[in-house]
Enzyme design. Structure first.
Site, mmCIF file in Angstrom:
data_model
loop_
_atom_site.group_PDB
_atom_site.id
_atom_site.type_symbol
_atom_site.label_atom_id
_atom_site.label_comp_id
_atom_site.label_asym_id
_atom_site.label_seq_id
_atom_site.Cartn_x
_atom_site.Cartn_y
_atom_site.Cartn_z
ATOM 1 N N CYS A 45 0.835 -1.213 0.000
ATOM 2 C CA CYS A 45 0.000 0.000 0.000
ATOM 3 C C CYS A 45 0.870 1.263 0.000
ATOM 4 C CB CYS A 45 -0.914 0.025 1.222
ATOM 5 S SG CYS A 45 -2.008 -1.402 1.305
HETATM 6 C C1 BEZ Z 1 0.527 -4.617 1.911
HETATM 7 O O1 BEZ Z 1 0.148 -3.496 1.537
HETATM 8 O O2 BEZ Z 1 1.694 -4.956 1.838
HETATM 9 C C2 BEZ Z 1 -0.469 -5.575 2.450
HETATM 10 C C3 BEZ Z 1 -1.593 -5.124 3.102
HETATM 11 C C4 BEZ Z 1 -2.499 -6.035 3.616
HETATM 12 C C5 BEZ Z 1 -2.278 -7.394 3.458
HETATM 13 C C6 BEZ Z 1 -1.167 -7.835 2.762
HETATM 14 C C7 BEZ Z 1 -0.248 -6.920 2.244
#
Ligand code: BEZ
Length: 209
Positions: A45
């Site tokens: 994210c």
């Molecule tokens: C991420 O943004 O890395 C992420 C967020 C939630 C679950 C898995 C990965």
């Protein structure tokens, strides 16, 4: 309710990093890229938010306003944006909606319980200035999106709206386009006086400047 291409984007009032925001009023006169991410302070994210901010001038050039959402709070968003700005060497200027009660995430079907029942998947809606949904995308939690591809698809949406043509696979602005199947040869001659090439009766190629 399933939100499909062509349907009116439901309006909502929400808290965001830019204060209270109504989707329709905030986006009035613009295209909107409304996209969710699962959670603040997570790796994928962070890169997605950073990439969107880095491409701010590309979105602005196409009259597109980005709008993010996650089920985190405004306070978390604000602290996380500082990290995004620092680590991704950018400035996040667009609003992030805080949706801790999942009200808007549910309205836009961003919660896919097989993936996670509290966090939104990576949903994305391109909404036109008439507030119609024109493109939807859902990516799982583990896979970051390609925002250059989103810009390419926006180019294709705006070009096909303007010129009543269709775009081939992997079209980029400036490439030849195609004449829709329902257009007769006579109508094509009128509509495309620059000429067109027939490869088969349903594959007709032209160049629109
Ligand atoms: C991420 O943004 O890395 C992420 C967020 C939630 C679950 C898995 C990965």
């Amino acid at each position: 309710m399933t939100l499909r291409i062509g349907e009116r984007a439901p309006d909502f009032l929400a808290s965001s990093t830019h204060g209270e925001l109504s989707l329709h009023a905030w986006g009035s006169g613009f295209w909107i890229m409304f996209f969710s991410h699962p959670g603040d302070f997570t790796p994928v994210c962070t890169t997605e938010l950073g990439r969107t901010a880095q491409l701010a001038s590309e979105f602005a050039r196409r009259d597109v306003k980005p709008l993010g959402l996650s089920t985190d709070t405004v306070a978390d968003h604000r602290r996380w944006i500082d990290d995004v700005n620092r680590t991704q060497k950018t400035r996040v200027e667009f609003p992030l909606i805080a949706d801790p009660d999942l009200r808007i995430a549910r309205l836009y079907e961003m919660i896919h319980p097989q993936e996670d029942d509290r966090q939104a998947v990576r949903s994305l809606f391109i909404i036109d200035p008439q507030m119609r949904i024109r493109l939807t995308l859902s990516y799982p939690l583990a896979v970051g999106r390609n925002f250059r591809e989103i810009l390419r698809a926006i180019d294709a949406l705006q070009f096909t709206d303007k010129h009543a043509v269709v775009t081939p696979a992997e079209w980029i602005a400036g490439d030849p386009v195609m004449i829709p199947s329902g257009v007769s040869s006579e109508a094509a001659n009128e509509q495309f006086p620059q000429g067109w090439q027939e490869i088969t009766p349903y594959l007709r190629v032209t160049v629109v400047k």
